[in-house]
Design a protein around this motif. Structure first.
Motif, PDB file in Angstrom:
ATOM      1  N   HIS A  99       0.824  -1.212   0.000  1.00 48.60           N
ATOM      2  CA  HIS A  99       0.000   0.000   0.000  1.00 48.60           C
ATOM      3  C   HIS A  99       0.856   1.258   0.000  1.00 48.60           C
ATOM      4  O   HIS A  99       0.513   2.253  -0.662  1.00 48.60           O
ATOM      5  CB  HIS A  99      -0.919  -0.003   1.219  1.00 48.60           C
ATOM      6  CG  HIS A  99      -1.904  -1.126   1.213  1.00 48.60           C
ATOM      7  ND1 HIS A  99      -2.546  -1.554   2.351  1.00 48.60           N
ATOM      8  CD2 HIS A  99      -2.374  -1.921   0.214  1.00 48.60           C
ATOM      9  CE1 HIS A  99      -3.344  -2.563   2.051  1.00 48.60           C
ATOM     10  NE2 HIS A  99      -3.261  -2.798   0.761  1.00 48.60           N
ATOM     11  N   ALA A 100       1.983   1.231   0.728  1.00 50.77           N
ATOM     12  CA  ALA A 100       2.860   2.403   0.789  1.00 50.77           C
ATOM     13  C   ALA A 100       3.492   2.679  -0.572  1.00 50.77           C
ATOM     14  O   ALA A 100       3.523   3.831  -1.046  1.00 50.77           O
ATOM     15  CB  ALA A 100       3.941   2.190   1.846  1.00 50.77           C
ATOM     16  N   ALA A 133       0.845   3.928  -3.009  1.00 56.34           N
ATOM     17  CA  ALA A 133       0.473   5.319  -2.725  1.00 56.34           C
ATOM     18  C   ALA A 133       1.518   6.282  -3.266  1.00 56.34           C
ATOM     19  O   ALA A 133       1.191   7.348  -3.806  1.00 56.34           O
ATOM     20  CB  ALA A 133       0.295   5.519  -1.224  1.00 56.34           C
ATOM     21  N   ASP A 137       9.509  -0.191   0.084  1.00 57.64           N
ATOM     22  CA  ASP A 137       8.452   0.710  -0.411  1.00 57.64           C
ATOM     23  C   ASP A 137       8.810   1.239  -1.793  1.00 57.64           C
ATOM     24  O   ASP A 137       7.955   1.346  -2.676  1.00 57.64           O
ATOM     25  CB  ASP A 137       8.269   1.884   0.551  1.00 57.64           C
ATOM     26  CG  ASP A 137       7.782   1.468   1.932  1.00 57.64           C
ATOM     27  OD1 ASP A 137       7.227   0.360   2.055  1.00 57.64           O
ATOM     28  OD2 ASP A 137       7.962   2.259   2.878  1.00 57.64           O
ATOM     29  N   PHE A 192       3.259   7.980   5.478  1.00 61.69           N
ATOM     30  CA  PHE A 192       2.185   6.997   5.597  1.00 61.69           C
ATOM     31  C   PHE A 192       1.558   6.998   6.991  1.00 61.69           C
ATOM     32  O   PHE A 192       2.246   7.184   7.993  1.00 61.69           O
ATOM     33  CB  PHE A 192       2.725   5.603   5.259  1.00 61.69           C
ATOM     34  CG  PHE A 192       3.576   5.600   4.023  1.00 61.69           C
ATOM     35  CD1 PHE A 192       3.016   5.894   2.795  1.00 61.69           C
ATOM     36  CD2 PHE A 192       4.940   5.352   4.093  1.00 61.69           C
ATOM     37  CE1 PHE A 192       3.791   5.939   1.644  1.00 61.69           C
ATOM     38  CE2 PHE A 192       5.727   5.394   2.954  1.00 61.69           C
ATOM     39  CZ  PHE A 192       5.156   5.686   1.728  1.00 61.69           C
ATOM     40  N   ILE A 202      -2.476   3.614   4.572  1.00 61.63           N
ATOM     41  CA  ILE A 202      -2.008   2.342   4.000  1.00 61.63           C
ATOM     42  C   ILE A 202      -2.655   1.145   4.690  1.00 61.63           C
ATOM     43  O   ILE A 202      -2.198   0.017   4.525  1.00 61.63           O
ATOM     44  CB  ILE A 202      -0.479   2.219   4.044  1.00 61.63           C
ATOM     45  CG1 ILE A 202       0.046   2.323   5.481  1.00 61.63           C
ATOM     46  CG2 ILE A 202       0.161   3.276   3.154  1.00 61.63           C
ATOM     47  CD1 ILE A 202       1.537   2.020   5.610  1.00 61.63           C
TER      48      ILE A 202
END
Length: 543
Positions: free
Chosen positions: A30-31, A34, A61, A188, A220
């Motif tokens: 998710h990080a 994003a 990430d 995040f 996240i």
């Protein structure tokens, strides 16, 4: 929005995994996603991208971001600072998922090989994913070499993942010269101390001399229950949601407060005029300027929506203490929701006596600024906010006088001083400056992250006083949020203003002209990012 330390961020991640079942691999996914989404949306012109990754989770990430950018059609190159064979856990998984072959940098000389040089020279964007929240100074080895390499390409923007590498997440310093440069930061879950304290972005190409690029907070997957903070620090921008609610269709001016601006003296009509106009523009239903009688025609001519009251003057054109007589004062105070006092008042004995008497004779919420603050500094026995709302808005010099300190002593521990002063005197203290602090009587502190150096000009404080008073008048049941939202809106209006002009030319009244943009702005955009600093689209305007 809570502000976390590095340890609290680690706990939040662990609780997210252990209690809520969201794996570390999912959080990393998710990080990275994003970060890529931010780049694709805010920097669509950058198609040739070089991602610098460390060996830890921040590098992981970056690997995820590189994958999404490549899948979106960008020409992505990945440089990994360190031995890729040592990768493990989530980082190893994402290394294996990477759709491009990374270049491993085993030693500094590898950064200057022909292959790397060509990639770097053609790059339109660098992504810094070398060191993150877990970093503790000093920075060493290849991380330093990576920083030095990016300095060779000052015109190429940098997006930092979580933090600019080399910046301590727990630092409260304004500047860390050893850290990587950055034009934007994607962090995040929640901001860390460094995000709200330091000048994390200092890119060379930002438009309008705006040297503070975007800092966004991306969700996240960590639920709110996993995010706990012991700092007592929150982000002031969260309070702006009180002004996001639409007004009722049957609204009338009586619902939005009647602000009384008290100040001015012969030759000092500008300050109360600016406060009054700002209060009107910030949404107050009614605004009355009670001013020295000799300047009434000047103030009344500022805008026809403003009501005025003439106050008796002393020999020097200052507001006279004779105005404290009940027959004169009672009509002035009648049906007023909040009082803003001090702008242009002067420090003559008569004016000071009037202010101190006003402070004693009414319990109406009061915003105290400028000369009224200096009067309090000279008469500290009058400073008591118990049982009422007193909001003080000092700059560092005024704060030094209030606290009996020097300006360097004030600046040495702004947070500690603001909290101690607010709690001991039961006031709301707005300590202006870089990252203005709003300290409440219960010890909580909100930190503001809007504003720019163009605001360093006479009249800015008068504008702020009017906005604070207007917000209190509109939201009397939420005074803390009203003050925090006012500070945030003032700085945000200035940020909008410098999109269209240079910081050198910004006037205090220009911020009032852009308040409508600040009120319309939503810090949480449709993509879910919260704009801690900066405005969407500002990176697309790069020259």
């Amino acid at each position: 929005m809570k502000i976390l330390t590095a340890d609290e961020m680690r706990v939040a991640d662990r609780v997210t995994t252990d209690r809520f079942g969201i794996s570390a691999l999912e959080l990393m996914e998710h990080a990275g996603r994003a970060t890529a989404r931010f780049i694709l949306h805010e920097l669509p012109q950058c198609q040739r991208i070089v991602v610098l990754c460390g060996k830890g989770n921040n590098g992981g990430d970056g690997l995820v971001a590189a994958r999404y950018l490549a899948e979106a059609g960008c020409a992505v190159s990945v440089l990994i600072l360190g031995d890729t064979t040592a990768a493990h856990g989530e980082v190893k998984v994402n290394l294996e998922r990477l759709p491009v072959v990374p270049i491993a940098i085993a030693e500094e000389a590898d950064l200057y090989c022909d292959a790397c040089k060509g990639l770097l020279e053609r790059a339109q964007l660098f992504v810094d994913a070398v060191l993150g929240t877990g970093f503790h100074p000093p920075m060493r080895g290849l991380a330093v070499a990576g920083r030095n390499l990016l300095e060779r390409y000052p015109r190429t923007p940098v997006v930092a993942v979580d933090l600019p590498s080399g910046w301590d997440a727990d630092a409260r310093a304004f500047y860390a010269p050893e850290a990587y440069r950055a034009d934007a930061v994607v962090t995040f879950t929640a901001p860390k101390l460094a995000h709200v304290s330091g000048m994390l972005t200092r890119g060379a190409n930002l438009p309008g001399n705006h040297q503070q690029g975007p800092i966004v907070v991306a969700p996240i997957g960590s639920p709110a229950e996993a995010v706990e903070s012991t700092t007592g620090l929150i982000w002031a921008g969260s309070a702006k949601t009180i002004a996001d609610r639409p007004r009722s269709a049957d609204s009338n001016k009586g619902r939005f407060g009647h602000v009384l601006v008290v100040g001015g003296a012969r030759g000092k009509s500008g300050a109360p005029s600016m406060s009054s106009v700002a209060a009107l523009r910030a949404g107050a239903g009614l605004v009355t300027a009670a001013i020295a009688q000799s300047i009434l025609p000047t103030v009344a001519a500022v805008t026809p929506e403003l009501m005025t009251l003439a106050l008796l003057e002393g020999d020097k054109g200052e507001i006279s203490s004779r105005n404290l007589e009940a027959a004169l004062l009672d009509p002035v105070l009648e049906k007023k929701s909040v009082i803003a006092v001090g702008p242009g008042m002067g420090q003559e004995e008569e004016a000071v006596a009037f202010f101190l008497g006003l402070l004693e004779r009414t319990r109406v919420p009061m915003v105290i600024d400028a000369d009224a603050l200096n009067a309090l500094a000279a008469h500290p026995d009058h400073l008591n906010g118990r049982g009422r709302l007193l909001v003080l808005t000092p700059h560092p010099g005024e704060m030094a006088r209030l606290a009996g300190m020097t300006i360097p002593e004030v600046e040495a521990d702004r947070e500690g001083l603001a909290r101690q002063f607010a709690t001991s005197h039961a006031v709301t203290l707005v300590l202006k400056g870089w990252r203005t602090l709003i300290a409440h009587p219960d010890g909580r502190i909100a930190i503001n992250t809007t504003g720019n150096p163009g605001m360093a000009k006479g009249g800015s404080g008068d504008i702020l006083t009017g906005i604070v008073a207007a917000m209190i008048g509109q939201y009397p049941e939420q005074p803390a949020e009203a003050v925090e939202a006012a500070i945030y809106l003032h700085g945000l209006a200035a940020d909008f203003a410098v999109r269209w002009q240079d910081q050198h030319t910004l006037l205090a009244m220009d911020t009032v002209s852009h308040l409508y943009e600040a009120f319309r702005f939503r810090a949480e955009d449709p993509a879910g990012y919260v704009w801690l600093q900066g405005i969407p689209g500002m990176l697309k305007e790069r020259e």
